[in-house]
Design an enzyme around this catalytic site. Sequence first.
Site, short mmCIF file in Angstrom:
data_model
loop_
_atom_site.label_atom_id
_atom_site.label_comp_id
_atom_site.label_asym_id
_atom_site.label_seq_id
_atom_site.Cartn_x
_atom_site.Cartn_y
_atom_site.Cartn_z
N HIS A 14 -1.28 1.30 -4.44
CA HIS A 14 -1.70 2.70 -4.25
C HIS A 14 -0.80 3.68 -4.98
CE1 HIS A 14 -3.95 1.57 -0.27
NE2 HIS A 14 -4.61 1.23 -1.34
N GLN A 51 0.85 -1.19 0.00
CA GLN A 51 0.00 0.00 0.00
C GLN A 51 0.89 1.25 0.00
OE1 GLN A 51 -3.63 -0.53 2.85
NE2 GLN A 51 -1.94 -1.73 3.70
C1 BV8 Z 1 -11.69 2.41 -3.64
C2 BV8 Z 1 -2.26 6.79 -1.19
C3 BV8 Z 1 -13.43 2.04 -5.15
C4 BV8 Z 1 -2.32 8.16 -0.64
C5 BV8 Z 1 -3.94 5.64 0.05
C6 BV8 Z 1 -15.23 -0.54 1.45
C7 BV8 Z 1 -14.85 -1.15 0.25
C8 BV8 Z 1 -14.15 -0.43 -0.72
C9 BV8 Z 1 -13.80 0.92 -0.48
C10 BV8 Z 1 -14.18 1.51 0.70
C11 BV8 Z 1 -14.89 0.79 1.66
N1 BV8 Z 1 -15.13 1.63 2.69
C12 BV8 Z 1 -14.60 2.83 2.43
C13 BV8 Z 1 -14.03 2.81 1.23
C14 BV8 Z 1 -13.35 3.93 0.58
C15 BV8 Z 1 -11.87 4.03 0.94
C16 BV8 Z 1 -11.54 3.59 2.32
O1 BV8 Z 1 -11.14 2.45 2.54
N2 BV8 Z 1 -11.64 4.53 3.24
C17 BV8 Z 1 -11.27 4.26 4.62
C18 BV8 Z 1 -10.62 5.50 5.22
C19 BV8 Z 1 -12.52 3.82 5.37
N3 BV8 Z 1 -11.11 3.26 -0.01
C20 BV8 Z 1 -10.79 3.84 -1.19
O2 BV8 Z 1 -11.19 4.94 -1.52
C21 BV8 Z 1 -9.94 3.02 -2.15
N4 BV8 Z 1 -10.55 3.02 -3.44
O3 BV8 Z 1 -12.26 1.80 -2.81
O4 BV8 Z 1 -12.15 2.58 -4.90
C22 BV8 Z 1 -13.75 2.26 -6.56
C23 BV8 Z 1 -14.59 1.35 -7.17
C24 BV8 Z 1 -14.90 1.54 -8.50
C25 BV8 Z 1 -14.36 2.61 -9.18
C26 BV8 Z 1 -13.52 3.50 -8.55
C27 BV8 Z 1 -13.21 3.34 -7.23
C28 BV8 Z 1 -8.57 3.65 -2.36
C29 BV8 Z 1 -7.80 3.66 -1.10
C30 BV8 Z 1 -6.37 4.16 -1.39
C31 BV8 Z 1 -6.19 5.51 -0.75
N5 BV8 Z 1 -4.80 5.88 -0.86
N6 BV8 Z 1 -2.66 5.94 -0.12
C32 BV8 Z 1 -1.04 8.46 0.03
O5 BV8 Z 1 -0.26 7.54 0.38
O6 BV8 Z 1 -0.84 9.67 0.20
S1 BV8 Z 1 -4.39 4.89 1.48
C33 BV8 Z 1 -3.27 5.11 2.72
O7 BV8 Z 1 -3.71 4.30 3.82
C34 BV8 Z 1 -1.87 4.58 2.42
O8 BV8 Z 1 -1.74 3.93 1.19
C35 BV8 Z 1 -1.66 3.57 3.51
O9 BV8 Z 1 -0.81 2.56 3.12
C36 BV8 Z 1 -3.04 3.09 3.68
C37 BV8 Z 1 -3.32 2.24 4.85
O10 BV8 Z 1 -2.68 2.78 5.95
P1 BV8 Z 1 -1.56 1.85 6.61
O11 BV8 Z 1 -0.52 1.53 5.60
O12 BV8 Z 1 -2.22 0.71 7.28
O13 BV8 Z 1 -0.92 2.85 7.65
P2 BV8 Z 1 -1.52 3.23 9.09
O14 BV8 Z 1 -0.78 4.43 9.56
O15 BV8 Z 1 -3.01 3.26 9.02
O16 BV8 Z 1 -1.14 1.98 10.00
C38 BV8 Z 1 0.21 1.68 10.24
C39 BV8 Z 1 0.25 0.35 10.98
O17 BV8 Z 1 1.62 -0.01 11.16
C40 BV8 Z 1 -0.37 0.44 12.36
O18 BV8 Z 1 -1.22 -0.70 12.55
C41 BV8 Z 1 0.82 0.35 13.31
O19 BV8 Z 1 0.51 -0.38 14.49
C42 BV8 Z 1 1.81 -0.41 12.49
N7 BV8 Z 1 3.21 -0.07 12.80
C43 BV8 Z 1 3.74 1.14 13.13
N8 BV8 Z 1 5.07 1.00 13.33
C44 BV8 Z 1 5.38 -0.29 13.10
C45 BV8 Z 1 4.20 -0.98 12.76
N9 BV8 Z 1 4.18 -2.31 12.48
C46 BV8 Z 1 5.36 -2.97 12.54
N10 BV8 Z 1 6.53 -2.38 12.86
C47 BV8 Z 1 6.58 -1.06 13.15
N11 BV8 Z 1 7.74 -0.49 13.48
#
Ligand code: BV8
Length: 233
Positions: A109, A91
């Site tokens: 992504h 991602q």
């Molecule tokens: C889409 C680019 C449909 C931007 C990103 C249900 C089904 C389908 C879609 C949806 C749905 N419900 C809602 C949606 C819409 C939406 C969505 O999911 N919204 C969320 C907020 C609810 N999804 C979308 O819009 C997606 N598209 O569904 O299209 C469609 C269908 C037909 C036609 C057209 C479209 C697109 C989603 C992509 C968005 N873009 N990134 C950018 O990077 O600037 S998402 C963004 O979040 C990043 O890519 C990131 O990778 C991603 C997820 O975050 P994480 O990587 O998990 O990072 P986070 O900080 O959250 O967590 C870090 C984790 O690491 C933590 O758990 C932590 O404990 C852990 N950690 C920390 N340190 C360590 C560690 N682990 C190990 N070691 C460590 N040291």
Amino acid sequence: MRDISNIVILTGAGISAESGLATFRGPEGLWEGHRVEDVATPGAFVADPHLVQRFYDARRANLATVEPNAAHEALARLDAEWKGELLIVTQNVDDLHERAGAKRLLHMHGELKSAWCLACDTRSPSPDTLLDFPPCPDCGQKYLRPDIVWFGEMPYGMDDIELALMDADLFVSIGTSGAVYPAAGFVQTAKYRGARTLELNLDPSQGSIYFDESRMGPASELVPAFVEEILGT
Ligand code: BV8
């Protein structure tokens, strides 16, 4: 871990955290006071293109200051040595997996190092900055945007990912909160198709309940140990 042949690995921001790149939903998850969800959208780009270009210019510039960590290196070693099928779906939009040597890699992504021309639809290596809308190397017009999948946009490679999940014997999720779909749903697809499911994360994620096993800790420790274990079989 016996009789594992086809592996799918999903990585998120947590695998790059120990390299110094901020995660999205940790305490440092805001950027200039903006939630990523508010900046990483087509609407934000239309409303304030310079704010969005600055956001990605800053993150692109930051890539030069960080290095892959032991977790990226371990996955690259698995990629080089694993005789079965392997797909690393990230991602992340950073280039740390490829800089560590990963080959069987899919950026679902998009990538900070790629630019997308809205005039001719071609992708090309991104200039360091897109803030002043430099000309597209292909068509010469000045409509380059970051080649990043924003909220509401279709992630890349979904057909390939679905096929890999259908055949997976093992699905491993590393460093992701399970907050964003469709990536957060991959574990359920893999499980439904009979794969073993393993989570390696610092904290429990929103999807921990779906995993056969969750190991909590830093990726730089858990991932090398996992690769040792799986290559040892
Ligand atoms: C889409 C680019 C449909 C931007 C990103 C249900 C089904 C389908 C879609 C949806 C749905 N419900 C809602 C949606 C819409 C939406 C969505 O999911 N919204 C969320 C907020 C609810 N999804 C979308 O819009 C997606 N598209 O569904 O299209 C469609 C269908 C037909 C036609 C057209 C479209 C697109 C989603 C992509 C968005 N873009 N990134 C950018 O990077 O600037 S998402 C963004 O979040 C990043 O890519 C990131 O990778 C991603 C997820 O975050 P994480 O990587 O998990 O990072 P986070 O900080 O959250 O967590 C870090 C984790 O690491 C933590 O758990 C932590 O404990 C852990 N950690 C920390 N340190 C360590 C560690 N682990 C190990 N070691 C460590 N040291």
